[in-house]
Design a protein around this motif. Structure first.
Motif, mmCIF file in Angstrom:
data_model
loop_
_atom_site.group_PDB
_atom_site.id
_atom_site.type_symbol
_atom_site.label_atom_id
_atom_site.label_comp_id
_atom_site.label_asym_id
_atom_site.label_seq_id
_atom_site.Cartn_x
_atom_site.Cartn_y
_atom_site.Cartn_z
ATOM 1 N N UNK A 94 1.033 -1.210 0.036
ATOM 2 C CA UNK A 94 0.150 0.094 0.129
ATOM 3 C C UNK A 94 1.034 1.450 0.025
ATOM 4 N N UNK A 95 1.986 1.107 -0.950
ATOM 5 C CA UNK A 95 2.853 2.316 -0.806
ATOM 6 C C UNK A 95 2.534 2.900 -1.642
ATOM 7 N N UNK A 96 1.863 2.340 -3.185
ATOM 8 C CA UNK A 96 2.362 2.388 -4.599
ATOM 9 C C UNK A 96 1.136 2.464 -5.578
ATOM 10 N N UNK A 97 1.050 3.498 -5.617
ATOM 11 C CA UNK A 97 -0.712 3.557 -6.846
ATOM 12 C C UNK A 97 -0.490 2.992 -8.114
ATOM 13 N N UNK A 98 0.942 2.935 -8.251
ATOM 14 C CA UNK A 98 1.171 2.201 -9.556
ATOM 15 C C UNK A 98 2.733 1.459 -9.533
ATOM 16 N N UNK A 99 2.478 -0.608 -10.080
ATOM 17 C CA UNK A 99 3.990 -1.399 -10.054
ATOM 18 C C UNK A 99 4.208 -2.091 -11.341
ATOM 19 N N UNK A 100 5.594 -1.788 -11.954
ATOM 20 C CA UNK A 100 5.471 -2.986 -13.466
ATOM 21 C C UNK A 100 6.613 -4.031 -12.680
ATOM 22 N N UNK A 101 7.035 -4.995 -12.922
ATOM 23 C CA UNK A 101 8.367 -5.507 -12.604
ATOM 24 C C UNK A 101 7.889 -6.700 -14.256
ATOM 25 N N UNK A 102 9.284 -5.928 -14.562
ATOM 26 C CA UNK A 102 9.863 -6.726 -16.371
ATOM 27 C C UNK A 102 10.769 -7.091 -16.282
ATOM 28 N N UNK A 103 11.142 -8.463 -16.912
ATOM 29 C CA UNK A 103 12.847 -8.497 -18.121
ATOM 30 C C UNK A 103 13.657 -7.592 -18.924
ATOM 31 N N UNK A 104 14.181 -6.543 -18.596
ATOM 32 C CA UNK A 104 14.274 -5.267 -19.147
ATOM 33 C C UNK A 104 15.583 -5.434 -20.005
ATOM 34 N N UNK A 105 16.373 -6.703 -19.770
ATOM 35 C CA UNK A 105 17.392 -7.061 -20.581
ATOM 36 C C UNK A 105 17.893 -8.679 -20.917
ATOM 37 N N UNK A 106 18.397 -9.292 -21.255
ATOM 38 C CA UNK A 106 18.140 -10.788 -21.007
ATOM 39 C C UNK A 106 19.877 -10.717 -21.808
ATOM 40 N N UNK A 107 20.809 -11.211 -21.004
ATOM 41 C CA UNK A 107 22.163 -11.593 -21.434
ATOM 42 C C UNK A 107 22.871 -13.025 -21.274
ATOM 43 N N UNK A 108 22.003 -14.162 -22.398
ATOM 44 C CA UNK A 108 22.433 -15.486 -22.460
ATOM 45 C C UNK A 108 21.659 -15.819 -21.784
ATOM 46 N N UNK A 109 21.920 -16.759 -20.152
ATOM 47 C CA UNK A 109 20.871 -16.917 -18.982
ATOM 48 C C UNK A 109 20.940 -15.523 -18.218
ATOM 49 N N UNK A 110 21.628 -14.763 -17.915
ATOM 50 C CA UNK A 110 21.914 -13.603 -17.024
ATOM 51 C C UNK A 110 20.575 -12.378 -17.592
ATOM 52 N N UNK A 111 19.410 -12.048 -15.936
ATOM 53 C CA UNK A 111 18.943 -11.033 -16.451
ATOM 54 C C UNK A 111 18.299 -9.760 -15.746
ATOM 55 N N UNK A 112 17.977 -8.943 -16.194
ATOM 56 C CA UNK A 112 18.030 -7.890 -15.919
ATOM 57 C C UNK A 112 16.810 -7.472 -15.109
ATOM 58 N N UNK A 113 16.082 -7.197 -14.542
ATOM 59 C CA UNK A 113 14.958 -6.693 -13.939
ATOM 60 C C UNK A 113 14.728 -5.618 -13.389
ATOM 61 N N UNK A 114 13.718 -4.917 -14.142
ATOM 62 C CA UNK A 114 13.493 -3.527 -13.382
ATOM 63 C C UNK A 114 11.831 -3.316 -12.596
ATOM 64 N N UNK A 115 12.082 -2.432 -11.643
ATOM 65 C CA UNK A 115 10.512 -2.763 -10.968
ATOM 66 C C UNK A 115 9.996 -1.273 -10.873
ATOM 67 N N UNK A 116 9.984 -0.659 -12.153
ATOM 68 C CA UNK A 116 9.374 0.475 -12.400
ATOM 69 C C UNK A 116 8.396 1.448 -11.397
ATOM 70 N N UNK A 117 8.233 2.094 -10.288
ATOM 71 C CA UNK A 117 7.436 2.335 -9.446
ATOM 72 C C UNK A 117 6.035 4.207 -8.906
#
Length: 477
Positions: A94-117
């Motif tokens: 209950x701290x945010x009005x909107x949240x988006x969690x997604x894979x922003x980049x992928x290098x091989x099998x290594x993921x960069x996860x973005x959390x937009x708040x």
């Protein structure tokens, strides 16, 4: 001889294990490039989690709610599920009005996860206006829209005070109740982010009091002098071992005073038939959350259980246990079934009015019986609701705002039916809803928006042959 055989067995076992390990290593080395790529594609590694938009909220408060951590291996088939689960759990802070969690980049099998708040507004020096009656219809019809039954004032609310999801509240309330409240809550005070505390002080007076019931309705006494004076100091210790389970241990000191006129109307209002009641009470509460959105769940399970003990003497003694469970099951993309069950038991069995509030108060209300209450020592409610989202839209904020540029609004059509029962050992003769099965049903429309805003329009029927339009609203900051 046995000892030699045992030593020989150990040597052979260890040697064979080493050979197997060497063979396994050789096998891995002999795998083709295509085979090694195929094995890597089964699992993904979380290389980094990047948070964007949390200007005030500390990173560790958000990362605690994630369904995975940096460096963790995630199966391909589980990735989308864990991303959505992380979004839901962060929203449920209950701290945010909107949240988006997604894979922003992928290098091989290594993921960069973005959390937009998008953070909520955390500071609210807001005017306070609230009806004191149990619901809008009771105030509008039974109390004839009397402004004498309204509380008003100002609230200084500082949510997320230090970025740790901690809250400071200072309330100055006038009107029906004259009240001063100070409360501070911090959910995490340790390095493991599992322990917290809440401390509060309340001082209140009022000139009108519900002293009894008759005809399944509350009876009130209003006077020029103070009818009730109340002081409470409480301290709560919280323990949250993970994102779904929460434990609360609360102790409070209470001092209540009645006027003599109230005691003349109901000598059995307090235990011991006295005008002053001082007591210490203890409460343990357990909460389990596994739902998509706490204020309006459409999927998952939620449980609340309470064990309450009041008083240290036989005269003031009261034990109370209560359970509330919610189960929401999706039927399609835009429809779901919602079940809610409530149960309450109080001991010992007695006629003290202070112990008797049961159905019709707080969350323990049946739709279609908003004008009525049921006193007693044990009871329960079962609610069943079918929801169908009929439409929704995004309202664009006409004023420039980085965090509140979009305001989603959804509308749900619903059909419902409630069952209830309240047991009383010695009910007032005119309270005909005691010790009988209660039944209500109806249709309604819910509007859901940000800041946990919920507005309900319901047309309900009950077993008394009465029907009517009822309005409910809830807005939490």
């Amino acid at each position: 001889m046995r000892k030699r055989l045992f030593i020989a067995f150990i040597v052979v076992f260890v040697s064979s294990g080493a050979l197997l390990a060497q063979e396994d290593s050789t096998t891995k080395e002999s795998l083709s490039l295509a085979e090694r790529v195929a094995m890597r594609s089964i699992y993904q590694i979380v290389g980094d989690i990047k948070l964007n938009g949390n200007k005030k909220t500390r990173d560790f408060i958000i990362l605690r709610e994630m369904a995975f951590k940096k460096g963790e291996h995630i199966a391909d088939k589980e990735l989308d599920k864990l991303l959505e689960l992380s979004r839901q759990q962060i929203m449920n802070t209950l701290l945010f009005v909107d949240v988006n969690v997604y894979v922003a980049a992928k290098k091989g099998n290594v993921l960069i996860i973005n959390v937009d708040l998008k953070e909520r507004w955390y500071f609210f020096p807001t005017p306070y206006f609230r009806l004191v009656d149990r619901n809008f219809n009771q105030w509008w019809v039974d109390q004839k829209r009397s402004l004498d039954r309204v509380n008003y004032g100002i609230k200084f609310i500082q949510n997320n005070t230090t970025g740790r999801n901690d809250n400071l509240n200072i309330w100055f309330i006038n009107g029906y109740t004259q009240q001063f409240t100070v409360r501070y809550d911090i959910p995490f005070i340790d390095k493991k982010l599992t322990k917290g505390f809440n401390i509060g002080f309340i001082r209140a007076t009022q000139k009108e009091l519900n002293y009894g019931t008759a005809d399944n309705k509350q009876l009130f006494k209003r006077q020029e002098s103070i009818a009730r004076k109340f002081t409470r100091v409480d301290l709560t210790y919280s323990y949250r071992p993970d994102v779904r389970n929460r434990h609360y241990f609360k102790v409070s000191y209470n001092d209540e005073n009645l006027s003599d006129s109230i005691l003349l109307l109901n000598p059995n209002y307090f235990p011991g038939r006295t005008t002053r009641f001082r007591y210490i009470d203890f409460n343990y509460q357990y909460k389990y959350y596994n739902v998509d959105y706490i204020p309006y769940p459409s999927k998952g399970f939620h449980l609340e259980a309470n064990l309450y003990k009041r008083g240290l003497t036989k005269e003031s003694n009261l034990w109370q246990t209560s359970v509330r469970a919610i189960y929401a099951r999706p039927l399609s993309k835009n429809s779901f079934l919602h079940f809610e069950g409530i149960g309450i038991v109080k001991l010992p069995r007695n006629d003290v009015f202070f112990n008797q509030r049961l159905l019709g108060y707080g969350l323990n209300q049946m739709r279609g019986l908003e004008y009525n209450v049921v006193d007693g020592i044990a009871g329960g409610i079962l609610k069943t609701t079918l929801h169908k989202q009929i439409f929704g839209f995004i309202l664009r904020n006409p004023f420039p705002s980085k965090t509140h540029d979009k305001i989603p609004i959804r509308f749900f059509l619903k059909a419902y039916g409630d069952l209830g029962y309240g047991h009383h050992i010695n009910p007032v003769a005119s309270n005909t809803l005691n010790n009988t099965l209660l039944r209500t049903w109806g249709l309604g429309l819910d509007m859901v928006s940000i800041y946990d805003f919920l507005f309900k329009i319901e047309y309900s029927f009950n077993q008394l042959g009465r029907n009517g339009l009822y309005l409910q609203t809830r807005r939490e900051f």
